[in-house]
Design an enzyme around this catalytic site. Sequence first.
Site, mmCIF file in Angstrom:
data_model
loop_
_atom_site.group_PDB
_atom_site.id
_atom_site.type_symbol
_atom_site.label_atom_id
_atom_site.label_comp_id
_atom_site.label_asym_id
_atom_site.label_seq_id
_atom_site.Cartn_x
_atom_site.Cartn_y
_atom_site.Cartn_z
ATOM 1 N N ASN A 9 44.207 7.675 10.900
ATOM 2 C CA ASN A 9 45.094 7.842 12.050
ATOM 3 C C ASN A 9 44.664 6.786 13.062
ATOM 4 O O ASN A 9 43.693 6.967 13.779
ATOM 5 C CB ASN A 9 44.935 9.260 12.620
ATOM 6 C CG ASN A 9 45.701 9.448 13.910
ATOM 7 O OD1 ASN A 9 46.565 8.648 14.268
ATOM 8 N ND2 ASN A 9 45.380 10.520 14.636
ATOM 9 N N LYS A 11 46.035 5.800 15.704
ATOM 10 C CA LYS A 11 46.378 6.109 17.106
ATOM 11 C C LYS A 11 46.983 4.870 17.768
ATOM 12 O O LYS A 11 47.683 4.122 17.117
ATOM 13 C CB LYS A 11 45.143 6.647 17.853
ATOM 14 C CG LYS A 11 44.488 7.807 17.099
ATOM 15 C CD LYS A 11 43.471 8.553 17.908
ATOM 16 C CE LYS A 11 42.875 9.684 17.069
ATOM 17 N NZ LYS A 11 41.953 10.525 17.803
ATOM 18 N N HIS A 97 49.459 16.471 16.414
ATOM 19 C CA HIS A 97 48.111 16.059 16.796
ATOM 20 C C HIS A 97 47.806 16.598 18.195
ATOM 21 O O HIS A 97 48.688 16.639 19.056
ATOM 22 C CB HIS A 97 47.994 14.529 16.763
ATOM 23 C CG HIS A 97 46.570 14.085 16.856
ATOM 24 N ND1 HIS A 97 45.888 14.051 18.047
ATOM 25 C CD2 HIS A 97 45.686 13.713 15.896
ATOM 26 C CE1 HIS A 97 44.642 13.663 17.805
ATOM 27 N NE2 HIS A 97 44.495 13.451 16.508
ATOM 28 N N GLU A 99 46.420 15.328 20.636
ATOM 29 C CA GLU A 99 46.733 14.385 21.731
ATOM 30 C C GLU A 99 48.222 14.449 22.085
ATOM 31 O O GLU A 99 48.601 14.309 23.250
ATOM 32 C CB GLU A 99 46.301 12.960 21.321
ATOM 33 C CG GLU A 99 44.782 12.839 21.316
ATOM 34 C CD GLU A 99 44.219 11.834 20.326
ATOM 35 O OE1 GLU A 99 44.971 10.988 19.809
ATOM 36 O OE2 GLU A 99 42.998 11.912 20.052
ATOM 37 N N GLU A 169 41.708 20.081 13.004
ATOM 38 C CA GLU A 169 40.994 19.155 13.879
ATOM 39 C C GLU A 169 40.538 19.872 15.146
ATOM 40 O O GLU A 169 41.313 19.997 16.110
ATOM 41 C CB GLU A 169 41.901 17.989 14.275
ATOM 42 C CG GLU A 169 42.402 17.181 13.097
ATOM 43 C CD GLU A 169 42.738 15.748 13.503
ATOM 44 O OE1 GLU A 169 42.220 14.835 12.858
ATOM 45 O OE2 GLU A 169 43.486 15.550 14.475
ATOM 46 N N GLY A 175 36.885 12.263 18.465
ATOM 47 C CA GLY A 175 36.462 11.095 19.235
ATOM 48 C C GLY A 175 35.222 11.333 20.079
ATOM 49 O O GLY A 175 34.879 10.523 20.937
ATOM 50 N N SER A 215 35.593 13.200 14.304
ATOM 51 C CA SER A 215 34.336 12.462 14.132
ATOM 52 C C SER A 215 33.836 12.453 12.688
ATOM 53 O O SER A 215 32.625 12.497 12.445
ATOM 54 C CB SER A 215 33.262 12.998 15.087
ATOM 55 O OG SER A 215 33.685 12.843 16.436
ATOM 56 N N GLY A 236 40.152 9.207 12.577
ATOM 57 C CA GLY A 236 40.565 8.381 13.720
ATOM 58 C C GLY A 236 39.723 7.116 13.800
ATOM 59 O O GLY A 236 39.966 6.132 13.109
HETATM 60 P P1 PGA Z 1 38.232 10.817 15.284
HETATM 61 O O1 PGA Z 1 39.761 11.285 15.399
HETATM 62 O O2 PGA Z 1 37.954 10.617 13.822
HETATM 63 O O3 PGA Z 1 38.163 9.544 16.065
HETATM 64 O O4 PGA Z 1 37.405 11.915 15.881
HETATM 65 C C1 PGA Z 1 40.337 12.132 14.442
HETATM 66 C C2 PGA Z 1 41.769 12.388 14.810
HETATM 67 O O5 PGA Z 1 42.053 12.557 16.008
HETATM 68 O O6 PGA Z 1 42.662 12.433 13.935
#
Ligand code: PGA
Length: 252
Positions: A9, A11, A97, A99, A169, A175, A215, A236
Amino acid sequence: MRKNIVAGNWKMNTTVPEGVELAKAVNEAVAQEQSLKCDVVVGVPFTHLTAVNAVLEGGKVGLAAENCANHKSGAYTGEVSAAMVASTGAQYVILGHSERREYYNETNEMLKEKVDLALENGLKVIFCCGESLEQRENGSFKEVISAEISESLFHLTAEQWASIVIAYEPIWAIGTGKTATSDQAQEVHAFIRELVATKYGEQLAQDTTILYGGSCKPSNAPELFAKPDIDGGLIGGASLKAADFMGIVTAF
Ligand code: PGA
Protein backbone atom coordinates in the site's frame (compact mmCIF):
# COMPACT_ATOMS: atom_id res chain seq x y z
CA MET A 1 -7.68 -23.62 0.20
CA ARG A 2 -7.15 -19.95 0.93
CA LYS A 3 -4.46 -17.90 -0.75
CA ASN A 4 -1.57 -16.17 0.94
CA ILE A 5 -1.19 -12.60 -0.26
CA VAL A 6 1.39 -9.89 0.35
CA ALA A 7 0.05 -6.53 -0.82
CA GLY A 8 1.84 -3.20 -0.85
CA ASN A 9 0.00 0.00 0.00
CA TRP A 10 2.11 2.85 -1.31
CA LYS A 11 -0.30 5.49 0.09
CA MET A 12 0.49 9.02 -1.17
CA ASN A 13 4.09 8.29 -2.09
CA THR A 14 6.15 8.34 -5.31
CA THR A 15 5.71 10.33 -8.51
CA VAL A 16 4.59 8.38 -11.58
CA PRO A 17 8.16 7.79 -12.86
CA GLU A 18 9.31 6.73 -9.37
CA GLY A 19 6.31 4.43 -9.03
CA VAL A 20 6.96 2.82 -12.41
CA GLU A 21 10.57 2.16 -11.37
CA LEU A 22 9.45 0.61 -8.09
CA ALA A 23 6.85 -1.55 -9.82
CA LYS A 24 9.45 -2.72 -12.36
CA ALA A 25 11.84 -3.69 -9.59
CA VAL A 26 9.13 -5.63 -7.73
CA ASN A 27 7.95 -7.28 -10.94
CA GLU A 28 11.46 -8.43 -11.87
CA ALA A 29 12.23 -9.70 -8.38
CA VAL A 30 8.95 -11.63 -8.23
CA ALA A 31 9.56 -13.10 -11.71
CA GLN A 32 12.88 -14.48 -10.46
CA GLU A 33 11.38 -16.18 -7.40
CA GLN A 34 11.21 -19.91 -8.11
CA SER A 35 8.90 -20.98 -5.32
CA LEU A 36 6.57 -18.13 -4.43
CA LYS A 37 4.27 -19.10 -1.59
CA CYS A 38 1.99 -16.09 -1.93
CA ASP A 39 0.30 -13.83 -4.44
CA VAL A 40 1.89 -10.40 -4.68
CA VAL A 41 -0.08 -7.18 -5.21
CA VAL A 42 0.96 -3.53 -5.32
CA GLY A 43 -1.52 -0.84 -4.22
CA VAL A 44 -0.74 2.45 -5.97
CA PRO A 45 -2.18 5.97 -6.33
CA PHE A 46 -4.88 6.49 -9.00
CA THR A 47 -2.49 8.52 -11.16
CA HIS A 48 -0.11 5.54 -11.37
CA LEU A 49 -2.52 2.73 -12.22
CA THR A 50 -2.30 2.76 -16.01
CA ALA A 51 1.46 3.19 -16.18
CA VAL A 52 2.12 0.59 -13.50
CA ASN A 53 -0.31 -1.83 -15.14
CA ALA A 54 1.70 -1.57 -18.37
CA VAL A 55 4.81 -2.65 -16.46
CA LEU A 56 3.07 -5.53 -14.66
CA GLU A 57 0.97 -6.87 -17.53
CA GLY A 58 1.57 -10.53 -18.25
CA GLY A 59 3.58 -10.90 -15.04
CA LYS A 60 2.75 -12.34 -11.65
CA VAL A 61 2.16 -9.16 -9.67
CA GLY A 62 -1.41 -7.93 -9.16
CA LEU A 63 -2.47 -4.30 -9.10
CA ALA A 64 -4.70 -2.47 -6.61
CA ALA A 65 -6.11 1.02 -6.30
CA GLU A 66 -6.13 2.50 -2.80
CA ASN A 67 -9.73 3.71 -2.90
CA CYS A 68 -12.72 4.23 -5.19
CA ALA A 69 -15.81 6.43 -5.11
CA ASN A 70 -19.11 5.46 -3.47
CA HIS A 71 -21.00 6.70 -6.55
CA LYS A 72 -21.27 5.12 -9.96
CA SER A 73 -20.47 8.16 -12.15
CA GLY A 74 -21.42 11.78 -12.70
CA ALA A 75 -20.94 15.13 -11.00
CA TYR A 76 -18.46 14.20 -8.26
CA THR A 77 -15.47 16.39 -9.09
CA GLY A 78 -12.19 14.79 -8.16
CA GLU A 79 -13.59 11.33 -7.50
CA VAL A 80 -12.53 8.11 -9.24
CA SER A 81 -15.12 5.40 -9.84
CA ALA A 82 -14.75 1.65 -9.49
CA ALA A 83 -15.39 1.34 -13.24
CA MET A 84 -12.51 3.74 -13.93
CA VAL A 85 -10.23 1.72 -11.64
CA ALA A 86 -11.20 -1.53 -13.35
CA SER A 87 -10.62 0.01 -16.79
CA THR A 88 -6.93 0.60 -15.93
CA GLY A 89 -6.38 -3.15 -15.62
CA ALA A 90 -6.29 -3.17 -11.80
CA GLN A 91 -7.80 -6.29 -10.25
CA TYR A 92 -8.10 -5.08 -6.66
CA VAL A 93 -9.13 -2.06 -4.63
CA ILE A 94 -8.17 -1.37 -1.03
CA LEU A 95 -11.21 -0.07 0.87
CA GLY A 96 -11.77 1.13 4.42
CA HIS A 97 -8.20 1.95 5.30
CA SER A 98 -8.12 3.67 8.69
CA GLU A 99 -6.57 6.76 7.10
CA ARG A 100 -9.63 7.03 4.81
CA ARG A 101 -11.97 6.45 7.73
CA GLU A 102 -10.21 8.99 9.95
CA TYR A 103 -9.17 11.81 7.58
CA TYR A 104 -11.95 11.52 4.97
CA ASN A 105 -14.79 10.50 7.26
CA GLU A 106 -15.55 7.23 5.54
CA THR A 107 -18.29 5.39 7.38
CA ASN A 108 -19.28 1.73 7.37
CA GLU A 109 -22.33 2.71 5.29
CA MET A 110 -20.24 4.52 2.64
CA LEU A 111 -17.85 1.60 2.52
CA LYS A 112 -20.75 -0.75 1.89
CA GLU A 113 -21.59 1.31 -1.21
CA LYS A 114 -17.96 1.26 -2.34
CA VAL A 115 -17.74 -2.51 -1.83
CA ASP A 116 -20.85 -3.05 -3.97
CA LEU A 117 -19.54 -0.87 -6.79
CA ALA A 118 -16.13 -2.55 -6.68
CA LEU A 119 -17.67 -6.01 -6.95
CA GLU A 120 -20.08 -4.91 -9.71
CA ASN A 121 -17.03 -3.86 -11.68
CA GLY A 122 -15.23 -7.14 -11.16
CA LEU A 123 -12.70 -5.85 -8.64
CA LYS A 124 -11.58 -7.84 -5.63
CA VAL A 125 -11.70 -5.88 -2.39
CA ILE A 126 -8.98 -5.71 0.24
CA PHE A 127 -11.16 -4.55 3.11
CA CYS A 128 -9.37 -2.96 6.07
CA CYS A 129 -10.56 -3.01 9.65
CA GLY A 130 -8.92 -2.37 12.98
CA GLU A 131 -9.11 -0.60 16.30
CA SER A 132 -7.53 2.55 17.75
CA LEU A 133 -5.23 2.45 20.76
CA GLU A 134 -8.07 3.68 22.96
CA GLN A 135 -10.37 0.92 21.73
CA ARG A 136 -7.62 -1.67 22.28
CA GLU A 137 -7.06 -0.43 25.82
CA ASN A 138 -10.72 -0.14 26.81
CA GLY A 139 -11.39 -3.63 25.50
CA SER A 140 -13.96 -2.67 22.84
CA PHE A 141 -11.77 -3.69 19.90
CA LYS A 142 -13.64 -6.85 18.98
CA GLU A 143 -16.95 -4.95 18.87
CA VAL A 144 -15.39 -2.29 16.65
CA ILE A 145 -13.96 -4.82 14.21
CA SER A 146 -17.16 -6.82 14.20
CA ALA A 147 -19.21 -3.69 13.35
CA GLU A 148 -16.80 -2.66 10.59
CA ILE A 149 -17.00 -6.05 8.93
CA SER A 150 -20.67 -6.80 9.43
CA GLU A 151 -21.99 -3.34 8.50
CA SER A 152 -19.99 -3.05 5.27
CA LEU A 153 -19.76 -6.67 4.11
CA PHE A 154 -22.35 -8.98 5.61
CA HIS A 155 -25.02 -8.05 3.05
CA LEU A 156 -22.93 -9.87 0.41
CA THR A 157 -23.89 -13.27 -0.94
CA ALA A 158 -21.58 -16.22 -0.36
CA GLU A 159 -20.60 -16.03 -4.02
CA GLN A 160 -19.64 -12.35 -3.69
CA TRP A 161 -17.73 -13.12 -0.50
CA ALA A 162 -15.17 -15.00 -2.60
CA SER A 163 -13.94 -11.60 -3.88
CA ILE A 164 -13.23 -10.27 -0.38
CA VAL A 165 -9.84 -10.22 1.34
CA ILE A 166 -9.80 -8.88 4.90
CA ALA A 167 -6.89 -6.84 6.25
CA TYR A 168 -6.66 -6.45 10.01
CA GLU A 169 -4.73 -3.28 10.73
CA PRO A 170 -4.60 -2.10 14.34
CA ILE A 171 -4.39 1.69 13.96
CA TRP A 172 -1.87 1.96 16.78
CA ALA A 173 0.54 -0.19 14.76
CA ILE A 174 0.32 1.67 11.44
CA GLY A 175 3.45 3.60 10.58
CA THR A 176 4.42 3.69 14.24
CA GLY A 177 7.04 0.96 14.26
CA LYS A 178 4.87 -0.69 16.94
CA THR A 179 3.77 -4.05 15.53
CA ALA A 180 1.06 -6.06 17.19
CA THR A 181 2.69 -9.14 18.67
CA SER A 182 2.06 -12.24 16.60
CA ASP A 183 -0.16 -13.54 19.41
CA GLN A 184 -2.23 -10.33 19.50
CA ALA A 185 -2.65 -10.44 15.73
CA GLN A 186 -3.47 -14.16 15.72
CA GLU A 187 -6.16 -13.63 18.37
CA VAL A 188 -7.93 -11.03 16.23
CA HIS A 189 -7.50 -13.00 13.00
CA ALA A 190 -9.07 -16.06 14.64
CA PHE A 191 -11.88 -13.83 15.93
CA ILE A 192 -12.50 -12.47 12.41
CA ARG A 193 -12.51 -15.96 10.92
CA GLU A 194 -15.03 -17.05 13.54
CA LEU A 195 -17.21 -14.05 12.70
CA VAL A 196 -17.12 -15.00 9.02
CA ALA A 197 -17.92 -18.63 9.91
CA THR A 198 -20.97 -17.55 11.89
CA LYS A 199 -22.29 -15.65 8.87
CA TYR A 200 -21.09 -17.71 5.89
CA GLY A 201 -20.22 -21.10 7.36
CA GLU A 202 -16.98 -22.82 8.26
CA GLN A 203 -15.85 -23.62 4.71
CA LEU A 204 -16.04 -20.04 3.41
CA ALA A 205 -14.35 -18.81 6.59
CA GLN A 206 -11.50 -21.25 6.06
CA ASP A 207 -11.20 -20.04 2.45
CA THR A 208 -11.03 -16.34 3.44
CA THR A 209 -7.64 -14.64 3.24
CA ILE A 210 -6.98 -12.44 6.28
CA LEU A 211 -3.94 -10.14 6.08
CA TYR A 212 -2.15 -8.36 8.89
CA GLY A 213 -1.03 -4.73 8.46
CA GLY A 214 0.84 -2.36 10.73
CA SER A 215 4.62 -1.97 10.78
CA CYS A 216 5.09 -5.33 9.08
CA LYS A 217 8.69 -5.68 7.87
CA PRO A 218 11.14 -8.38 6.80
CA SER A 219 12.26 -8.92 10.40
CA ASN A 220 8.82 -9.59 11.89
CA ALA A 221 6.96 -11.05 8.89
CA PRO A 222 8.14 -14.68 9.37
CA GLU A 223 6.76 -14.84 12.92
CA LEU A 224 3.47 -13.18 11.94
CA PHE A 225 2.98 -15.36 8.83
CA ALA A 226 3.71 -18.52 10.81
CA LYS A 227 0.45 -18.03 12.74
CA PRO A 228 -2.39 -20.25 11.54
CA ASP A 229 -4.86 -17.46 10.79
CA ILE A 230 -2.46 -14.88 9.33
CA ASP A 231 -2.44 -15.29 5.55
CA GLY A 232 -0.10 -12.48 4.58
CA GLY A 233 0.26 -8.76 4.97
CA LEU A 234 -0.81 -5.30 3.83
CA ILE A 235 2.43 -3.39 3.80
CA GLY A 236 2.81 0.40 3.94
CA GLY A 237 6.27 1.84 4.59
CA ALA A 238 8.17 -1.34 3.78
CA SER A 239 6.49 -1.62 0.35
CA LEU A 240 8.29 1.51 -0.87
CA LYS A 241 11.62 -0.25 -1.25
CA ALA A 242 11.64 -3.31 -3.51
CA ALA A 243 14.21 -5.13 -1.35
CA ASP A 244 12.21 -4.65 1.87
CA PHE A 245 8.99 -5.64 0.16
CA MET A 246 10.61 -8.76 -1.27
CA GLY A 247 11.93 -9.58 2.19
CA ILE A 248 8.30 -9.83 3.28
CA VAL A 249 7.10 -11.62 0.12
CA THR A 250 9.66 -14.36 0.76
CA ALA A 251 8.88 -14.60 4.48
CA PHE A 252 6.47 -17.54 4.03
P1 PGA B 1 2.74 0.46 7.66
O1 PGA B 1 1.28 0.71 7.02
O2 PGA B 1 3.22 -0.85 7.12
O3 PGA B 1 3.56 1.62 7.19
O4 PGA B 1 2.55 0.44 9.15
C1 PGA B 1 0.39 -0.35 6.82
C2 PGA B 1 -0.87 0.18 6.21
O5 PGA B 1 -1.32 1.27 6.62
O6 PGA B 1 -1.47 -0.45 5.31
